[in-house]
Design a protein around this motif. Structure first.
Motif, PDB file in Angstrom:
ATOM      1  N   CYS A  30       0.852  -1.186   0.000  1.00 26.58           N
ATOM      2  CA  CYS A  30       0.000   0.000   0.000  1.00 26.58           C
ATOM      3  C   CYS A  30       0.889   1.238   0.000  1.00 26.58           C
ATOM      4  O   CYS A  30       1.146   1.838   1.067  1.00 26.58           O
ATOM      5  CB  CYS A  30      -0.907   0.015   1.225  1.00 26.58           C
ATOM      6  SG  CYS A  30      -2.078  -1.349   1.294  1.00 26.58           S
ATOM      7  N   PRO A  31       1.398   1.659  -1.161  1.00 27.99           N
ATOM      8  CA  PRO A  31       2.270   2.840  -1.199  1.00 27.99           C
ATOM      9  C   PRO A  31       1.519   4.098  -0.783  1.00 27.99           C
ATOM     10  O   PRO A  31       0.322   4.246  -1.060  1.00 27.99           O
ATOM     11  CB  PRO A  31       2.699   2.902  -2.667  1.00 27.99           C
ATOM     12  CG  PRO A  31       1.633   2.164  -3.411  1.00 27.99           C
ATOM     13  CD  PRO A  31       1.162   1.083  -2.491  1.00 27.99           C
ATOM     14  N   VAL A  32       2.213   4.994  -0.091  1.00 26.56           N
ATOM     15  CA  VAL A  32       1.614   6.249   0.359  1.00 26.56           C
ATOM     16  C   VAL A  32       1.680   7.247  -0.782  1.00 26.56           C
ATOM     17  O   VAL A  32       2.760   7.575  -1.281  1.00 26.56           O
ATOM     18  CB  VAL A  32       2.343   6.790   1.601  1.00 26.56           C
ATOM     19  CG1 VAL A  32       1.794   8.157   1.991  1.00 26.56           C
ATOM     20  CG2 VAL A  32       2.211   5.807   2.757  1.00 26.56           C
ATOM     21  N   SER A  79      -7.674   9.049   4.597  1.00 23.69           N
ATOM     22  CA  SER A  79      -8.249   7.712   4.668  1.00 23.69           C
ATOM     23  C   SER A  79      -7.228   6.726   5.205  1.00 23.69           C
ATOM     24  O   SER A  79      -6.034   7.022   5.289  1.00 23.69           O
ATOM     25  CB  SER A  79      -8.733   7.266   3.286  1.00 23.69           C
ATOM     26  OG  SER A  79      -7.644   7.212   2.383  1.00 23.69           O
ATOM     27  N   ASP A  80      -7.692   5.555   5.562  1.00 23.12           N
ATOM     28  CA  ASP A  80      -6.840   4.479   6.054  1.00 23.12           C
ATOM     29  C   ASP A  80      -5.957   3.993   4.908  1.00 23.12           C
ATOM     30  O   ASP A  80      -6.467   3.480   3.903  1.00 23.12           O
ATOM     31  CB  ASP A  80      -7.733   3.351   6.567  1.00 23.12           C
ATOM     32  CG  ASP A  80      -6.948   2.153   7.089  1.00 23.12           C
ATOM     33  OD1 ASP A  80      -5.730   2.060   6.846  1.00 23.12           O
ATOM     34  OD2 ASP A  80      -7.583   1.299   7.740  1.00 23.12           O
ATOM     35  N   PRO A  81      -4.627   4.135   5.024  1.00 23.14           N
ATOM     36  CA  PRO A  81      -3.762   3.730   3.917  1.00 23.14           C
ATOM     37  C   PRO A  81      -3.755   2.238   3.636  1.00 23.14           C
ATOM     38  O   PRO A  81      -3.300   1.807   2.582  1.00 23.14           O
ATOM     39  CB  PRO A  81      -2.369   4.212   4.365  1.00 23.14           C
ATOM     40  CG  PRO A  81      -2.454   4.289   5.848  1.00 23.14           C
ATOM     41  CD  PRO A  81      -3.863   4.689   6.150  1.00 23.14           C
ATOM     42  N   SER A  82      -4.262   1.435   4.582  1.00 23.64           N
ATOM     43  CA  SER A  82      -4.278  -0.013   4.383  1.00 23.64           C
ATOM     44  C   SER A  82      -5.584  -0.523   3.789  1.00 23.64           C
ATOM     45  O   SER A  82      -5.744  -1.729   3.574  1.00 23.64           O
ATOM     46  CB  SER A  82      -4.012  -0.731   5.713  1.00 23.64           C
ATOM     47  OG  SER A  82      -5.127  -0.605   6.586  1.00 23.64           O
ATOM     48  N   GLU A  83      -6.520   0.352   3.506  1.00 22.07           N
ATOM     49  CA  GLU A  83      -7.825  -0.052   2.991  1.00 22.07           C
ATOM     50  C   GLU A  83      -7.739  -0.897   1.723  1.00 22.07           C
ATOM     51  O   GLU A  83      -8.492  -1.877   1.561  1.00 22.07           O
ATOM     52  CB  GLU A  83      -8.691   1.186   2.737  1.00 22.07           C
ATOM     53  CG  GLU A  83     -10.111   0.882   2.302  1.00 22.07           C
ATOM     54  CD  GLU A  83     -10.923   0.219   3.401  1.00 22.07           C
ATOM     55  OE1 GLU A  83     -11.792  -0.617   3.064  1.00 22.07           O
ATOM     56  OE2 GLU A  83     -10.691   0.532   4.585  1.00 22.07           O
ATOM     57  N   PRO A  84      -6.822  -0.594   0.780  1.00 18.79           N
ATOM     58  CA  PRO A  84      -6.760  -1.415  -0.448  1.00 18.79           C
ATOM     59  C   PRO A  84      -6.464  -2.890  -0.197  1.00 18.79           C
ATOM     60  O   PRO A  84      -6.742  -3.729  -1.068  1.00 18.79           O
ATOM     61  CB  PRO A  84      -5.620  -0.761  -1.250  1.00 18.79           C
ATOM     62  CG  PRO A  84      -5.576   0.649  -0.755  1.00 18.79           C
ATOM     63  CD  PRO A  84      -5.922   0.559   0.702  1.00 18.79           C
ATOM     64  N   SER A 123     -10.902   9.082  13.742  1.00 18.99           N
ATOM     65  CA  SER A 123     -11.419   9.714  12.533  1.00 18.99           C
ATOM     66  C   SER A 123     -11.444   8.793  11.323  1.00 18.99           C
ATOM     67  O   SER A 123     -12.036   9.112  10.304  1.00 18.99           O
ATOM     68  CB  SER A 123     -10.574  10.946  12.199  1.00 18.99           C
ATOM     69  OG  SER A 123      -9.231  10.560  11.934  1.00 18.99           O
ATOM     70  N   GLY A 124     -10.780   7.650  11.400  1.00 18.99           N
ATOM     71  CA  GLY A 124     -10.739   6.759  10.250  1.00 18.99           C
ATOM     72  C   GLY A 124      -9.609   7.046   9.288  1.00 18.99           C
ATOM     73  O   GLY A 124      -9.561   6.472   8.201  1.00 18.99           O
ATOM     74  N   THR A 125      -8.699   7.934   9.657  1.00 26.38           N
ATOM     75  CA  THR A 125      -7.574   8.262   8.779  1.00 26.38           C
ATOM     76  C   THR A 125      -6.359   7.404   9.068  1.00 26.38           C
ATOM     77  O   THR A 125      -5.335   7.562   8.416  1.00 26.38           O
ATOM     78  CB  THR A 125      -7.187   9.742   8.940  1.00 26.38           C
ATOM     79  OG1 THR A 125      -6.780   9.973  10.299  1.00 26.38           O
ATOM     80  CG2 THR A 125      -8.354  10.648   8.608  1.00 26.38           C
ATOM     81  N   ALA A 126      -6.445   6.528  10.034  1.00 23.16           N
ATOM     82  CA  ALA A 126      -5.321   5.671  10.395  1.00 23.16           C
ATOM     83  C   ALA A 126      -5.702   4.215  10.185  1.00 23.16           C
ATOM     84  O   ALA A 126      -6.850   3.871   9.898  1.00 23.16           O
ATOM     85  CB  ALA A 126      -4.883   5.929  11.830  1.00 23.16           C
TER      86      ALA A 126
END
Length: 390
Positions: free
Chosen positions: A149-151, A158-163, A189-192
């Motif tokens: 999951c590249p940043v 958003s959560d960077p691991s969602e994909p 917040s759901g951003t982590a």
């Protein structure tokens, strides 16, 4: 029946898949926050240690029987490292051709800001270095699939691991996630990163980067920390993680492997008036290896004016033995005694100045900052007079 029993006895056992999990090398960091002594080069040594971590990671992989090194973001400290820093880092990885290095963009070297960096890596990297610039499954051989999951941006909403939830992998292969960011619980917040991402994405292991300290979120979700520390808060040398998984669904065996060459340590020193401050400081200092230790001593409690002077002199004597040494006395109170002020002067201008500074240091109407300035000035006056009397 006898024939079948003999055959089962020699069936192949599952082959354990092993890899190294590391992150946050921050190669190229300049350490501008660390004072550079006139006759030393601590910043240069710290910068070189970050580059040297590549070789130590390679050795850890060899020692553990691992063929892959997963770098979970922030391999480089900035989006624009110099060409020399990039090429030398890639060359160091190329010197371990038996290993595959998987490089994930993190927030410091994210895809948008560091586009030229990742173009250079794609162009110049040796064959055993793979830049993970797409959120797409990567084949790690017969045993595992890497799900990166590249940043894309330094700050994300958003959560960077969602994909990871929708990434596919071949049946019978380990699913290994690689992401960069902080973990939160569901009330945030759901951003982590969700702490149960291993379950929602059916992962056998989630290798995380971003936090520089070592944290095990769960058996399958792990922060390795930086292999070369860069702050006082963690109090230990950097490590990488050696991960071994027997097969899909098996609990990973995670082992810490020390890789840090410098120790960043912070210790507390509690004093009381008329204590031998120099001896108290000496008692808490490491006995060996000081050249590779960055030490911050935080003094608290109370000390008289002579104690303050003795403590500072003891710190000045031992400081050159360390890579870096700080004595923090902001929380160390001063107990004033008439005998100490008499050492400055029993009368006259110096005594008037000393009395005035003491009144300001103990004032209830002045600001904390003004009181600290007065206390520091009085301590300096006492030290000057005492030194002159020698």
């Amino acid at each position: 029946m006898r024939k079948r029993a003999v055959k089962n006895q020699f069936q192949e056992l599952p082959v354990t898949f092993r890899f190294i999990h590391t992150s946050d090398l921050h190669i190229g960091r300049k350490f501008a926050n660390i004072p550079q002594p006139v006759d030393g080069n601590i910043r240069g040594r710290l910068m070189e240690a970050r580059h040297g971590a590549i070789g130590r990671l390679a050795q850890a992989a060899r020692d553990q029987g691992a063929a892959h090194v997963l770098l979970a973001g922030d391999t480089f400290d900035t989006a624009t490292p110099s060409p020399v820093v990039i090429r030398q880092a890639l060359a160091a990885m190329g010197e371990a051709p038996e290993l595959i290095w998987w490089l994930l963009p993190g927030n410091h070297d994210n895809l948008r800001d560091a586009e030229p960096l990742w173009e250079a890596i794609h162009r110049d990297a040796p064959a055993n270095v793979i830049a993970l610039t797409d959120a797409a499954p990567q084949d790690m051989g017969d045993a595992a699939t890497l799900l990166p999951c590249p940043v894309a941006f330094r700050a994300s909403a958003s959560d960077p691991s969602e994909p990871l939830v929708t990434m596919a992998s071949d049946d019978g292969k380990l699913r290994i996630g690689l992401a960069h960011g902080g973990v939160t619980d569901f009330t945030e917040s759901g951003t982590a990163i969700a702490p149960d991402r291993d379950r929602s994405a059916r992962l056998d292991y989630l290798a995380l980067g971003d936090w520089h300290g070592r944290i095990a979120v769960s058996d399958r979700v792990q922060y390795c920390g930086s292999p070369e520390q860069d702050r006082f808060k963690h109090g230990r040398r950097g490590v990488c993680l050696s991960v071994a998984i027997d097969g899909p669904g098996a609990v990973p065996l995670v082992e810490e492997v020390e890789t840090g060459s410098f120790l960043w340590a912070q210790v507390d020193l509690t004093l009381h008036p008329r204590q031998d401050a120099a001896a108290a400081l000496t008692a808490i200092l490491p006995g060996a290896g000081r050249r590779d230790v960055l030490l911050r001593v935080s003094a608290t409690g109370w000390a008289g004016l002579p104690d303050h002077v003795d403590l500072q002199r003891a710190a000045d004597r031992c400081a050159p033995e360390f890579a870096h040494f700080e004595l923090v006395t902001d929380a160390l109170g001063t107990q004033y005694e008439t005998a100490d002020l008499d050492e400055i002067d029993r009368g006259g201008a110096l005594r008037l100045a000393a009395d005035g500074l003491m009144d300001d240091a103990e004032s209830e109407t002045l600001s904390q900052a003004d009181r600290e300035v007065a206390a520091d000035a009085l301590a300096r006056l006492y030290a000057y007079v005492r030194e002159a009397a020698r």
